[in-house]
Design an enzyme around this catalytic site. Structure first.
Site, short mmCIF file in Angstrom:
data_model
loop_
_atom_site.label_atom_id
_atom_site.label_comp_id
_atom_site.label_asym_id
_atom_site.label_seq_id
_atom_site.Cartn_x
_atom_site.Cartn_y
_atom_site.Cartn_z
N LYS A 87 -13.49 1.10 -3.21
CA LYS A 87 -14.50 1.43 -2.19
C LYS A 87 -15.67 2.17 -2.84
O LYS A 87 -16.83 1.88 -2.57
CB LYS A 87 -13.88 2.30 -1.09
CG LYS A 87 -12.97 1.54 -0.14
CD LYS A 87 -12.56 2.42 1.03
CE LYS A 87 -11.63 1.68 1.99
NZ LYS A 87 -11.09 2.54 3.03
N GLU A 131 0.82 -1.21 0.00
CA GLU A 131 0.00 0.00 0.00
C GLU A 131 0.86 1.27 0.00
O GLU A 131 0.43 2.32 -0.46
CB GLU A 131 -0.93 0.00 1.23
CG GLU A 131 -2.36 0.28 0.87
CD GLU A 131 -3.35 0.06 2.01
OE1 GLU A 131 -2.94 -0.01 3.18
OE2 GLU A 131 -4.55 -0.04 1.71
N HIS A 134 8.21 -26.57 -1.78
CA HIS A 134 7.68 -27.65 -2.60
C HIS A 134 6.65 -27.15 -3.60
O HIS A 134 5.98 -27.93 -4.25
CB HIS A 134 7.08 -28.74 -1.68
CG HIS A 134 8.10 -29.32 -0.76
ND1 HIS A 134 8.82 -30.46 -1.05
CD2 HIS A 134 8.58 -28.88 0.44
CE1 HIS A 134 9.67 -30.72 -0.07
NE2 HIS A 134 9.55 -29.76 0.85
O1 PA5 Z 1 -3.09 1.32 6.12
C1 PA5 Z 1 -4.15 1.84 5.83
O2 PA5 Z 1 -4.31 3.06 5.84
C2 PA5 Z 1 -5.35 0.99 5.49
O3 PA5 Z 1 -4.99 -0.35 5.37
C3 PA5 Z 1 -6.40 1.12 6.56
O4 PA5 Z 1 -5.84 0.75 7.79
C4 PA5 Z 1 -7.61 0.24 6.25
O5 PA5 Z 1 -8.13 0.60 5.00
C5 PA5 Z 1 -8.68 0.39 7.32
O6 PA5 Z 1 -9.10 1.72 7.42
P1 PA5 Z 1 -10.11 2.17 8.55
O7 PA5 Z 1 -9.45 1.97 9.87
O8 PA5 Z 1 -10.34 3.62 8.30
O9 PA5 Z 1 -11.33 1.33 8.42
#
Ligand code: PA5
Length: 417
Positions: free
Chosen positions: A407, A274, A295
């Site tokens: 989303k 990310e 394996h």
């Molecule tokens: O690292 C990040 O920013 C994302 O992985 C968020 O943690 C994830 O999308 C969850 O977001 P939220 O806590 O707002 O639901």
């Protein structure tokens, strides 16, 4: 903790030195935080969100839950639960409430199983949501609030701890319904939040010594501040990735010979995936569990297209080891008599590293033992190295514009837009 790099320069077409220089130049501005990322770099200074008073509150809440409950429902997705899960699944201690994960799946079977885990057992919830707009945790929270209401009636609100953004709609919602509320750091994104209420409360509920986790991270920070140039392990790791990326290595596989690290692998994959995969650039992070995956993909690594960097987590001491007993039945494995599994695992580790490094760029992160202190060390190390690495790549490590697209697509479909 040490980092060893194997023949990086050879595979990176002599770019390593150049990348080391670039990473060294970035070090001081990154370690003290850059103005442009002020809203996302609260994790750099551990005391900001894991200071003495934060730890006191975390330990006191955890103590009550541990004394009262059999099951602890941890609702969160991505950065909101990966760090805690990495530690709990590796070193969580009994007796502790069983941590059951929710809010990371839309499967009826998975949620049904989590509900079944609470049947006839005392349970409570920790919902972790920075925005409280994400669908998966939102759904799980609704379902488990109902389950709490059905079981505990008016007493159910005392069984919810919410970790969210102060001043948000979520905070007012929680206050209105009598739920305890802990701040999700305003200047830390999910995947960098291991050393805050987000990661530390669930770890404490599972019996992990969170002061040790924090102390490991503090020591790693002190080390990264004091070591300069190529003696700095984060500089070396980030520089090696950068040089290899420019030489055409666009996949990095994190591997270990310890199945307990499966969830740590997931945390690492999210952190790098990310943070770096944007603007048409980035090393694709994957992970594998050895020896099992030797394996399956071992053949590819040894003999297929050579575009993969392999990073080995080398755990030196890992608790007591089973010893293979003498066997007089001539099963063909006589050479194992009286050898310990840790000795055998070590031989497999060394043989794999040696074989793979003849073909691929390999790095090795040596960790003395799998404990709370060292988890603190590796969290801070990888978070910081990821920041440096993304800077070298020329991308913003702290946003995730691509995730927003899917989303919006879900909301469009569900709201009929
Ligand atoms: O690292 C990040 O920013 C994302 O992985 C968020 O943690 C994830 O999308 C969850 O977001 P939220 O806590 O707002 O639901």
């Amino acid at each position: 903790m040490e980092l060893t790099t194997h023949s990086i320069d050879k595979y990176a077409n002599s770019r390593f030195e150049d990348s080391l220089d670039k990473a060294s130049c970035l070090l001081s501005s990154c370690i003290y935080g850059e103005k442009q990322f002020a809203e996302s770099s609260g994790w750099l200074r551990i005391d900001n969100w894991a200071g003495e008073s934060d730890l006191d509150i975390i330990e006191s809440i955890a103590k009550n839950i541990r004394a009262r409950d059999d099951v602890f429902i941890l609702i969160g997705v991505g950065g909101s639960n990966n760090a805690a899960r990495a530690v709990i699944e590796a070193i969580g201690l009994a007796p502790a409430p069983k941590t059951v994960y929710a809010g990371n799946s839309l499967s009826s079977q998975a949620i049904g199983q989590a509900l079944a885990d609470c049947k006839d057992r005392d349970f409570s919830i920790n919902i972790i949501a920075k925005n409280f707009e994400t669908l998966e945790p939102g759904i799980a929270f609704r379902i488990f609030r109902k389950a709490l209401q059905e079981r505990y009636g008016d007493m159910s609100s005392g069984r919810v701890v919410a970790t969210g953004t102060s001043g948000s709609f979520f905070e007012s919602f929680c206050k209105k319904h009598g739920y305890a509320f802990l701040p999700f750091p305003t200047d830390i994104g999910g995947r960098f939040s291991a050393l805050s209420n987000v990661g530390l409360l669930p770890m404490a509920v599972a019996g992990v010594n969170v002061r040790e986790v924090v102390s490991g991270a503090q020591d790693m920070r002190a080390r990264l501040i004091s070591d300069s140039g190529e003696t700095n392990i984060a500089v070396r790791y980030a520089a090696a990735r950068n040089a290899l990326y420019e030489a055409g290595y666009h996949v990095e596989q994190l591997v270990s010979f310890e199945p307990k690290l499966k969830w740590f692998h997931k945390w690492w994959v999210q952190l790098f995936g990310e943070s770096e995969g944007k603007g048409g650039r980035g090393i694709f992070p994957v992970s594998a569990e050895y020896p099992e995956d030797l394996h399956s993909i071992g053949q590819f690594l040894q003999d297929g297209s050579p575009f993969i960097i392999e990073t080995f987590l080398d755990i030196i001491g890992n608790g007591e080891s089973i010893v293979i007993h003498d066997d007089d039945k001539q099963d063909g494995f006589g050479y194992l008599d009286n050898k310990s599994l840790s000795e055998i695992n070590r031989a497999a580790y060394k043989a794999t590293l040696e074989a793979h490094s003849e073909r691929l760029p390999c790095m090795q992160l040596t960790i003395p033992t799998l404990d709370a202190y060292n988890f603190g060390q590796i969290f801070y190390f990888f978070q910081f190295a990821c920041y440096l690495s993304a800077k070298l790549l020329g991308v913003n490590p702290f946003d995730q514009p691509g995730v927003e697209k899917y989303k919006r697509g879900i909301y469009g479909r569900l709201c009929g837009i």
